[in-house]
Design an enzyme around this catalytic site. Structure first.
Site, short mmCIF file in Angstrom:
data_model
loop_
_atom_site.label_atom_id
_atom_site.label_comp_id
_atom_site.label_asym_id
_atom_site.label_seq_id
_atom_site.Cartn_x
_atom_site.Cartn_y
_atom_site.Cartn_z
N ASP A 280 0.84 -1.19 0.00
CA ASP A 280 0.00 0.00 0.00
C ASP A 280 0.88 1.24 0.00
O ASP A 280 2.01 1.22 0.53
CB ASP A 280 -0.88 0.04 1.26
CG ASP A 280 -1.97 -1.01 1.23
OD1 ASP A 280 -2.22 -1.59 0.16
OD2 ASP A 280 -2.57 -1.26 2.30
N MET A 281 0.37 2.32 -0.56
CA MET A 281 1.13 3.57 -0.62
C MET A 281 1.63 3.98 0.76
O MET A 281 2.77 4.41 0.93
CB MET A 281 0.29 4.69 -1.23
CG MET A 281 1.05 5.99 -1.40
SD MET A 281 0.12 7.25 -2.29
CE MET A 281 -1.03 7.75 -1.02
#
Length: 445
Positions: A280-281
């Site tokens: 995930d970012m």
């Protein structure tokens, strides 16, 4: 730190330069007074081989560590070569240090004349404050050019390190000088190496290559390169992705910057869609990228077949009571009306399987607000790779029922909090050789 670029070609040029120094063809010129503690000591000589895409020719850059000496070319043999000077001239550094220099010396004289006492301790504190101030004055002078041509100051890098100050001399090693020149002139890096030149010591041998140092270069280079490179060979690259950076590009130009794009810029021979898995970012940590299609297929297969062993570390927002470890199986799916949010669904959801272990209960401080809170440090070992699996295992009432600190989707983060989730360990087989590879990268929280 791991050498970010191949060393072989640069080592060849660097060795030839050292031979020319020994033969008197090249001179190491003293540009500042040599300190007593540095007298007779060796230094690192660095070389960076690059390709000039505009002029379509090879450029060879050379530099030396520190700012007291520089390479002076007294030979006509070095065409297409650049001798890179210090990023900040020694005259500017001396000027920045001079502001507090007299007072520091006066305090040192007083401290040395006193026996152990409360007065002596107070003077030592006062001197430390002045020396820290002098160091800050020097660090204000340093700006580096990044891989994308943008500038980043040493002060900005210090902020990204939660204001932890680097050691004296940060910015004066060979690697940041060479990379700064290459990136500011839009050169494509082919090879980089540093060789120790001088009398043998406990940790250094004359003529041997050494990677960029952890203390200073390890502090700066990830910001200059855009990524911390943990490992690299002709088939794969392993990086420590920072929180806030996409693994792969999203839709639109504003989401084009990502780990894949940065690797492609540093290593143009790398395939475009190189990431073999995603983080995930907001999640930081270990990310694997393949440099060719064969390696990509093999690594993807290992992930699909559950042959890759992973561990994550997280801070949960609160105290986790009860047993110290456990096993979670949750069925969840995408919430079509609230992307990318995932929701629990016993009927249509896909199962996410996670083992967990409580490591500690501790105090955590928000660096922006200064607020402290009690958190639980958890180690996760996911057995599947579902979207937001660990975030749901933490926050859902059928899981641990405590969201991860800084989780904007499944928790209630305060200002200045990032998602405290980090991919810290991974084990898999090399896609070509079959050798078992194991990497660890501990979180900075």
């Amino acid at each position: 730190m791991f050498p970010p670029f191949p060393q072989e070609l640069a080592h060849h040029y660097c060795s030839n330069l050292i031979k020319d120094i020994d033969d008197g063809e090249i001179c190491l010129e003293q540009v500042a007074k040599e300190s007593l503690e540095r007298k007779g000591q060796g230094l690192m000589i660095g070389c960076l081989v690059a390709w000039d895409k505009v002029q379509k020719k090879r450029i060879v850059l050379y530099s030396v560590s520190g700012n007291a000496r520089r390479i002076k070319n007294i030979s006509a043999n070095f065409h297409n070569s650049v001798f890179v000077d210090s990023i900040v001239p020694i005259t500017q550094i001396d000027k920045a240090l001079k502001q507090n220099d007299l007072e520091i010396h006066q305090l040192t004289y007083k401290i040395n004349s006193l026996e152990k006492s409360e007065e002596k301790n107070e003077l030592i504190k006062a001197r430390r404050k002045l020396t820290d101030q002098s160091l800050e004055n020097v660090f204000k002078l340093y700006d580096f050019t990044r891989f994308d041509g943008k500038k980043i100051s040493l002060n900005q890098i210090i902020q990204k390190h939660n204001f932890k100050m680097p050691p004296t001399g940060t910015g004066d090693c060979c690697a940041p000088k060479l990379l700064n020149y290459a990136f500011s002139h839009q050169l494509q890096i082919v090879s980089m190496d540093e060789i120790y030149f001088g009398p043998d010591t406990k940790n250094r041998k004359n003529g041997q290559s050494y990677p960029p140092c952890d203390e200073r270069c390890g502090y700066i280079l990830p910001e200059m390169l855009g990524l911390e490179i943990l490992y690299r060979d002709k088939d794969l690259i392993v990086v420590n992705k920072e929180s806030g950076l996409l693994s792969v590009p999203g839709r639109g130009l504003e989401k084009a910057d990502c780990a894949e794009a940065r690797i492609k810029q540093l290593f143009p021979d790398c395939i475009t869609q190189s990431a073999v898995h995603r983080l995930d970012m907001e999640t930081s940590g270990i990310l694997i990228l393949a440099r060719n299609k064969e390696a990509h297929r093999n690594l993807e297969m290992q992930f699909a077949n559950g042959q890759v062993r992973k561990k994550y570390e997280a801070l949960l927002d609160g105290i986790l009571h009860g047993k110290p470890e456990g096993h979670i199986e949750l069925k969840f799916r995408l919430d079509e009306n609230n992307r990318p949010h995932q929701i629990y669904d016993e009927i249509y959801g896909k199962t996410g399987i996670t083992d967990w272990k409580k490591l500690s209960v501790e105090k955590w401080k928000n660096n922006l607000s200064g607020q402290e809170k009690t958190v639980t440090r958890i180690e996760f070992s996911p057995k599947t790779g579902r979207t937001h699996q660990l975030r749901l295992a933490s926050s859902h009432e059928k899981g641990l029922n405590l969201p991860i600190v800084g989780d904007s989707l499944y928790g209630k983060p305060e200002g200045g909090e990032r998602l405290m989730l980090h991919a810290k360990e991974i084990e898999f087989k090399h896609p070509i050789s079959g050798e078992l590879l194991h990497f660890e990268c501990m979180p900075d929280f």
